[in-house]
Design a protein around this motif. Sequence first.
Motif, PDB file in Angstrom:
ATOM      1  N   THR A 183     111.591  17.136 -16.406  1.00 28.27           N
ATOM      2  CA  THR A 183     111.102  16.157 -17.382  1.00 28.27           C
ATOM      3  C   THR A 183     111.062  14.762 -16.780  1.00 28.27           C
ATOM      4  O   THR A 183     110.165  13.963 -17.062  1.00 28.27           O
ATOM      5  CB  THR A 183     112.003  16.165 -18.634  1.00 28.27           C
ATOM      6  N   PHE A 184     112.037  14.464 -15.931  1.00 28.69           N
ATOM      7  CA  PHE A 184     112.092  13.152 -15.297  1.00 28.69           C
ATOM      8  C   PHE A 184     111.173  13.053 -14.074  1.00 28.69           C
ATOM      9  O   PHE A 184     111.309  12.122 -13.272  1.00 28.69           O
ATOM     10  CB  PHE A 184     113.526  12.838 -14.877  1.00 28.69           C
ATOM     11  N   ARG A 185     110.308  14.057 -13.934  1.00 34.94           N
ATOM     12  CA  ARG A 185     109.282  14.020 -12.894  1.00 34.94           C
ATOM     13  C   ARG A 185     109.861  13.921 -11.478  1.00 34.94           C
ATOM     14  O   ARG A 185     109.546  13.031 -10.713  1.00 34.94           O
ATOM     15  CB  ARG A 185     108.301  12.861 -13.147  1.00 34.94           C
ATOM     16  N   VAL A 186     110.750  14.884 -11.170  1.00 32.72           N
ATOM     17  CA  VAL A 186     111.225  15.002  -9.795  1.00 32.72           C
ATOM     18  C   VAL A 186     110.027  15.307  -8.902  1.00 32.72           C
ATOM     19  O   VAL A 186     109.189  16.145  -9.230  1.00 32.72           O
ATOM     20  CB  VAL A 186     112.294  16.106  -9.688  1.00 32.72           C
ATOM     21  N   SER A 187     109.972  14.643  -7.782  1.00 31.13           N
ATOM     22  CA  SER A 187     108.737  14.632  -6.998  1.00 31.13           C
ATOM     23  C   SER A 187     108.416  15.948  -6.310  1.00 31.13           C
ATOM     24  O   SER A 187     107.258  16.208  -5.999  1.00 31.13           O
ATOM     25  CB  SER A 187     108.815  13.515  -5.937  1.00 31.13           C
ATOM     26  N   SER A 188     109.413  16.796  -6.052  1.00 33.64           N
ATOM     27  CA  SER A 188     109.122  18.028  -5.336  1.00 33.64           C
ATOM     28  C   SER A 188     110.032  19.156  -5.807  1.00 33.64           C
ATOM     29  O   SER A 188     111.115  18.931  -6.343  1.00 33.64           O
ATOM     30  CB  SER A 188     109.311  17.829  -3.818  1.00 33.64           C
ATOM     31  N   PHE A 189     109.562  20.389  -5.590  1.00 30.32           N
ATOM     32  CA  PHE A 189     110.334  21.570  -5.968  1.00 30.32           C
ATOM     33  C   PHE A 189     111.613  21.662  -5.153  1.00 30.32           C
ATOM     34  O   PHE A 189     112.656  22.116  -5.649  1.00 30.32           O
ATOM     35  CB  PHE A 189     109.474  22.814  -5.769  1.00 30.32           C
ATOM     36  N   GLN A 190     111.566  21.236  -3.890  1.00 26.32           N
ATOM     37  CA  GLN A 190     112.748  21.280  -3.034  1.00 26.32           C
ATOM     38  C   GLN A 190     113.863  20.394  -3.582  1.00 26.32           C
ATOM     39  O   GLN A 190     115.036  20.774  -3.564  1.00 26.32           O
ATOM     40  CB  GLN A 190     112.396  20.840  -1.605  1.00 26.32           C
ATOM     41  N   ARG A 191     113.490  19.224  -4.086  1.00 28.60           N
ATOM     42  CA  ARG A 191     114.499  18.338  -4.650  1.00 28.60           C
ATOM     43  C   ARG A 191     115.054  18.913  -5.953  1.00 28.60           C
ATOM     44  O   ARG A 191     116.225  18.735  -6.273  1.00 28.60           O
ATOM     45  CB  ARG A 191     113.900  16.959  -4.899  1.00 28.60           C
ATOM     46  N   LEU A 192     114.212  19.609  -6.689  1.00 25.39           N
ATOM     47  CA  LEU A 192     114.662  20.239  -7.928  1.00 25.39           C
ATOM     48  C   LEU A 192     115.726  21.295  -7.639  1.00 25.39           C
ATOM     49  O   LEU A 192     116.670  21.478  -8.416  1.00 25.39           O
ATOM     50  CB  LEU A 192     113.469  20.871  -8.641  1.00 25.39           C
ATOM     51  N   LEU A 193     115.595  21.970  -6.503  1.00 28.93           N
ATOM     52  CA  LEU A 193     116.552  23.008  -6.136  1.00 28.93           C
ATOM     53  C   LEU A 193     117.918  22.443  -5.761  1.00 28.93           C
ATOM     54  O   LEU A 193     118.895  23.198  -5.688  1.00 28.93           O
ATOM     55  CB  LEU A 193     116.008  23.834  -4.962  1.00 28.93           C
ATOM     56  N   LEU A 194     118.004  21.144  -5.533  1.00 32.76           N
ATOM     57  CA  LEU A 194     119.294  20.548  -5.179  1.00 32.76           C
ATOM     58  C   LEU A 194     120.334  20.759  -6.281  1.00 32.76           C
ATOM     59  O   LEU A 194     121.527  20.908  -5.995  1.00 32.76           O
ATOM     60  CB  LEU A 194     119.125  19.053  -4.902  1.00 32.76           C
ATOM     61  N   ALA A 195     119.907  20.754  -7.535  1.00 30.30           N
ATOM     62  CA  ALA A 195     120.845  20.998  -8.634  1.00 30.30           C
ATOM     63  C   ALA A 195     121.412  22.408  -8.543  1.00 30.30           C
ATOM     64  O   ALA A 195     122.621  22.622  -8.733  1.00 30.30           O
ATOM     65  CB  ALA A 195     120.145  20.788  -9.977  1.00 30.30           C
ATOM     66  N   LEU A 196     120.559  23.381  -8.249  1.00 30.03           N
ATOM     67  CA  LEU A 196     121.014  24.758  -8.099  1.00 30.03           C
ATOM     68  C   LEU A 196     121.932  24.894  -6.885  1.00 30.03           C
ATOM     69  O   LEU A 196     122.928  25.631  -6.925  1.00 30.03           O
ATOM     70  CB  LEU A 196     119.812  25.693  -7.967  1.00 30.03           C
ATOM     71  N   ILE A 197     121.617  24.158  -5.818  1.00 33.16           N
ATOM     72  CA  ILE A 197     122.462  24.197  -4.618  1.00 33.16           C
ATOM     73  C   ILE A 197     123.847  23.632  -4.930  1.00 33.16           C
ATOM     74  O   ILE A 197     124.876  24.184  -4.517  1.00 33.16           O
ATOM     75  CB  ILE A 197     121.796  23.414  -3.474  1.00 33.16           C
ATOM     76  N   GLY A 198     123.893  22.510  -5.662  1.00 28.32           N
ATOM     77  CA  GLY A 198     125.177  21.932  -6.023  1.00 28.32           C
ATOM     78  C   GLY A 198     126.006  22.887  -6.858  1.00 28.32           C
ATOM     79  O   GLY A 198     127.216  23.030  -6.637  1.00 28.32           O
ATOM     80  N   PHE A 199     125.375  23.552  -7.820  1.00 30.12           N
ATOM     81  CA  PHE A 199     126.058  24.550  -8.641  1.00 30.12           C
ATOM     82  C   PHE A 199     126.578  25.688  -7.762  1.00 30.12           C
ATOM     83  O   PHE A 199     127.721  26.132  -7.912  1.00 30.12           O
ATOM     84  CB  PHE A 199     125.086  25.079  -9.694  1.00 30.12           C
ATOM     85  N   SER A 200     125.746  26.133  -6.837  1.00 30.00           N
ATOM     86  CA  SER A 200     126.118  27.260  -5.973  1.00 30.00           C
ATOM     87  C   SER A 200     127.236  26.895  -5.018  1.00 30.00           C
ATOM     88  O   SER A 200     128.076  27.749  -4.674  1.00 30.00           O
ATOM     89  CB  SER A 200     124.895  27.732  -5.188  1.00 30.00           C
TER      90      SER A 200
END
Length: 470
Positions: free
Chosen positions: A192-209
């Motif tokens: 929703t906050f318009r993250v610029s790339s899919f790779q950056r979006l995956l950072l949240a999943l990486i932090g959780f993991s």
Amino acid sequence: MLSFFKINDPLRVIFIFILLVIIRLPIWLSDIPLLTEEIHWLTLGAKLAEGKAMYRDVWDNVAPLSAGIYWFAAKFLGGSRAVYFAIAAFLTSIQSIMFNSMMNRSEAYKQKTFIPGFIYLIASNFSFDFMTLSPTLISLTFLLIGLRSLLRMERTDTEQSILNTGVFFGLAALAYLPSFSFLLMGIFALATFRVSSFQRLLLALIGFSLVWGAYLVFLFYNQALESFIQASIMSIGWNDHDFIQSWDQVLILLGFPLLMFIFGSFRTFSYNAFINSQQAIQQVMLIWVITALLSLFFSIYTTTFQLILFVPAIAFFTAHELLMIRKSLIGEITIFFYTFTLLAIMYATAFNFIPKKLTSPYEGALSVEVNGLDELGERVIVFGDDFNYLKGKKLATGYLNWEVSNRIFDRIDSYDEIRSIYNSFEEDMPDAIVDLNGKGAHVLSYLSIIKQQYKEITTENDVIIYKRIK
């Protein structure tokens, strides 16, 4: 009251602490029975304080981070109900201050004010069981820190904030397993906050993991990984969902806060002068409500202290409503009415000052007195799902949670399981074995040497108890 908290003065923090103590003091000084889950958590903390390891020596489905806090409270602070109340009050104060700070920093409102923190504090007291140290309350602390990182990202758009969001949502799930659903909210909010790339979006999943991966590796090296999966993670799928309170009981507590949320959100979304970032935050808080409902679905039971997950959204939209009131007198009347009604609901239900036609929202959740409990001795094991027999007692062996332990007892015809159960009894012999469902007799039939040390007693309630022969 509204004019006082409208001022964004750091000294208002002192009033938050004082107000919280004033609100909760009648509950702290009362003789309201323990929640059965409180007995559960107190017993767990005391057992872990003996040096036992979670998921290896103690069989229970409480999430590890919450179990660690119960261990700390029992080991270093005495592990009493008063200690749990004190820690819970501290966490609630921190949450209120942090919620107010993040809303001001993200410019969620037209002005910087202390109203969000005040409403958060009041809404955190509409049910008296919010005052105990539940895994849900512990998890909510980390969820708010994750939300703060998420809102910072909206303004700074940094990879570190995105990663931190996943890390803190991971810690929240380690405190209360169904909170993993908030990771979905975080990823949606990032989009929703318009993250610029899919790779950056995956950072949240990486932090959780990263958080969960580190803990799973720790369990692997301590030979408790399989036990953790069986006791905690798989319990969501294996156990039937238990409604400790019915929905009509829950609505006695949630009904008025729900109206506050509806009025506040309607007033907020009917106003058209918000900037894009403010609208995005409003969408996130709506998603928060949906995610909180989803977490109830993933929980193995539903009870009233889990409703605390809705407090941030209630506080957010109610604060919007109050700040939009132009006439100061109407604003003061409104905030006084909200405060008085929420606290009246809490006190009335806590002390059971409700019409006789209404069923108490805590019926089935509060502990009950067990006759002859003092005669059982100090160390007890219960075959059955009733923590009331452990009130004021210490757990013998590591079989605390019946739903988890029963899976072990069902495999007792296996030689390895018989040896494991026998060793557990031999190392920590119970003074009494409470057999509520006949499974105790079945297990003892495989442990003939152990059984010889007990005599069978039947209580007035037809409960079979095996008492150790001194």
